[in-house]
Design a protein around this motif. Structure first.
Motif, PDB file in Angstrom:
ATOM      1  N   UNK A   1       0.807  -1.212   0.000  1.00  0.00           N
ATOM      2  CA  UNK A   1       0.000   0.000   0.000  1.00  0.00           C
ATOM      3  C   UNK A   1       0.837   1.257   0.000  1.00  0.00           C
ATOM      4  N   UNK A   2       2.040   1.181   0.610  1.00  0.00           N
ATOM      5  CA  UNK A   2       2.887   2.368   0.750  1.00  0.00           C
ATOM      6  C   UNK A   2       3.747   2.649  -0.476  1.00  0.00           C
ATOM      7  N   UNK A   3       3.780   1.745  -1.453  1.00  0.00           N
ATOM      8  CA  UNK A   3       4.646   1.959  -2.616  1.00  0.00           C
ATOM      9  C   UNK A   3       3.848   2.151  -3.904  1.00  0.00           C
ATOM     10  N   UNK A   4       2.537   2.346  -3.799  1.00  0.00           N
ATOM     11  CA  UNK A   4       1.698   2.363  -5.004  1.00  0.00           C
ATOM     12  C   UNK A   4       1.992   3.553  -5.920  1.00  0.00           C
ATOM     13  N   UNK A   5       2.518   4.655  -5.375  1.00  0.00           N
ATOM     14  CA  UNK A   5       2.849   5.813  -6.201  1.00  0.00           C
ATOM     15  C   UNK A   5       4.245   5.702  -6.823  1.00  0.00           C
ATOM     16  N   UNK A   6       5.003   4.728  -6.413  1.00  0.00           N
ATOM     17  CA  UNK A   6       6.409   4.623  -6.803  1.00  0.00           C
ATOM     18  C   UNK A   6       6.567   3.880  -8.132  1.00  0.00           C
ATOM     19  N   UNK A   7       7.771   3.834  -8.696  1.00  0.00           N
ATOM     20  CA  UNK A   7       7.979   3.166  -9.981  1.00  0.00           C
ATOM     21  C   UNK A   7       7.536   1.712  -9.963  1.00  0.00           C
ATOM     22  N   UNK A   8       7.263   1.182 -11.159  1.00  0.00           N
ATOM     23  CA  UNK A   8       6.638  -0.138 -11.269  1.00  0.00           C
ATOM     24  C   UNK A   8       7.497  -1.235 -10.663  1.00  0.00           C
TER      25      UNK A   8
ATOM     26  N   UNK B   1       2.602   6.485 -18.226  1.00  0.00           N
ATOM     27  CA  UNK B   1       1.455   5.857 -17.581  1.00  0.00           C
ATOM     28  C   UNK B   1       1.570   5.806 -16.066  1.00  0.00           C
ATOM     29  N   UNK B   2       2.781   5.934 -15.538  1.00  0.00           N
ATOM     30  CA  UNK B   2       2.899   5.951 -14.083  1.00  0.00           C
ATOM     31  C   UNK B   2       2.232   7.197 -13.512  1.00  0.00           C
ATOM     32  N   UNK B   3       2.317   8.318 -14.209  1.00  0.00           N
ATOM     33  CA  UNK B   3       1.623   9.521 -13.749  1.00  0.00           C
ATOM     34  C   UNK B   3       0.106   9.361 -13.875  1.00  0.00           C
ATOM     35  N   UNK B   4      -0.344   8.645 -14.909  1.00  0.00           N
ATOM     36  CA  UNK B   4      -1.777   8.357 -15.027  1.00  0.00           C
ATOM     37  C   UNK B   4      -2.229   7.514 -13.843  1.00  0.00           C
TER      38      UNK B   4
END
Length: 419
Positions: free
Chosen positions: A15-22, A150-153
């Protein structure tokens, strides 16, 4: 006992890494999988998953893919597409297998990193507006500051889930005469709108939020028509005022989308967002109609697209619609199985009338919209994080109503009384 704490820690980490790189998202995925295997409580988890309404749609989705793989043709892209189909299945099953406490910790991880990201954005632009030049954001934060593929999306969609959930909390606290808490929640929603529009500039997220916020009102006041009409009227006035005073670039972005569709219908070819989608949707729909039962085979879309699509767009590797992607490769059965999973999730959120159901309903609606206009499942940059958070919200909605609101357990204990 320590072994049983591993899945809780791993769920929180994911849950804590969902904004981070794939790559970091995949780390969360595999660590949770390993933690669940090490915990050794699979019978209890398997029983929990089998009792969930999503069990049969997910099994149908998996079984049909394997059947098409076994009896259909294979392509160079078959291994990659098969992996993504299996990843989707594993993500959904792991989320549904969480205990109540583990799911709460996963949400805590998500909310914690969301606060960190918002704080970083504020500091970054505070430095910009003060006339100084900030340092280049590290990779962990770059996709929330700049538009980076797509990471920003994905990050915009996650902020949409956050904003919709905050609005749901604000509406509830408003009815419970807690104006301070309600204003704080609505403030979070306003911040997410600013980030989506001015920072990440995501049309998909903006439109999803405009659809989901009225839906949240309907969910809360579906048996109180007078209150519902007042809420929708107030919301309509606020949206109208925001649209009237919207910055020119937002109106221009929406107008550009309309122009791109008209140009594509006239035969123009470019890499404009909706020009690409127009050609992808029409050609992929033809693929499905040509082979409606079992599709062209796992991994077929890429090969067929290169043969059918305009040469300028030949390098795209996904059709920006997950149902068309699955339908082209596995026919209508695969398409309908995937759609049934998402719609069943929407229905489960709708059926539960409290805050937990409302947040799950909003998250699954956002997932439905994202999968309809983007590759929100096929692309792991989106499909690892958004699907995970939506499914964790759905997992909490399965808790017995008489056991109390699971979302009351998310804040620290000293805050729970206000929640």
């Amino acid at each position: 006992m320590r072994r049983l704490l591993l899945p809780r820690a791993a769920a929180c980490l994911w849950g804590a890494v969902v904004f981070m790189p794939v790559g970091v998202n995949y780390l969360g995925f595999f660590l949770l999988l390993l933690a669940m295997l090490a915990a050794g409580d699979w019978r209890e988890r398997a029983a929990r998953v089998r009792q969930h309404p999503l069990w049969w749609p997910v099994m149908a989705f998996l079984a049909w893919q394997l059947a098409v793989l076994a009896f259909g043709p294979h392509y160079d892209e078959t291994p990659v597409n098969l992996w993504h189909g299996l990843r989707l299945t594993a993500t959904m099953l792991m989320a549904l297998a969480l205990t109540r406490e583990e799911a709460v910790w996963a949400i805590r991880g998500f909310l914690g990193i969301a606060v960190v990201n918002i704080a970083y954005i504020v500091v970054f632009y505070g430095i910009v507006f003060s006339g100084h030049t900030p340092s280049v954001p590290p990779n962990l934060f770059r996709s929330v500051i700049f538009l980076v593929g797509n990471k920003s999306i994905n990050n915009a969609l996650l902020f949409t889930v956050l904003g919709a959930g905050a609005a749901a909390c604000g509406l509830l606290w408003m009815t419970r005469h807690r104006p301070g808490a309600a204003l704080l929640a609505f403030g979070v929603t306003a911040v997410t709108v600013v980030i989506i529009n001015f920072n990440l500039m995501s049309r998909t997220s903006l439109l999803a939020l405009l659809v989901v916020l009225p839906a949240v009102c309907v969910h809360q006041w579906r048996r109180q028509w007078r209150a519902l009409l007042i809420a929708l009227a107030v919301g309509g006035v606020l949206v109208g005022a925001a649209a009237w005073n919207a910055p020119p670039f937002i109106e221009q972005k929406l107008a550009t989308g309309v122009q791109e569709i008209e140009a594509a219908k006239a035969g123009a070819v470019s890499e404009g967002s909706w020009v690409v989608r127009y050609y992808m949707y029409t050609e992929t729909a033809r693929m499905i109609l040509e082979k409606p039962l079992a599709g062209w085979g796992i991994g077929a879309w890429n090969s067929e697209w290169r043969l059918r699509g305009p040469a300028l767009l030949a390098d795209y590797n996904m059709p920006h619609n997950d149902y068309l992607w699955m339908g082209s490769q596995t026919g209508f059965p695969g398409l309908l199985a995937l759609l049934a999973i998402v719609l069943t999730g929407v229905w489960q959120g709708w059926k539960r009338p409290d805050l937990t159901g409302r947040i799950a309903f909003a998250a699954m609606l956002i997932l439905l919209m994202a999968t309809s206009v983007n590759s929100a499942l096929r692309d792991a940059q989106i499909g690892l994080s958004l699907l995970w958070i939506a499914m964790v919200c759905l997992r909490l909605a399965r808790e017995p109503v008489e056991s109390g609101e699971p979302w009351r357990e998310v804040p620290p204990r000293r805050w729970q009384r206000a929640a």
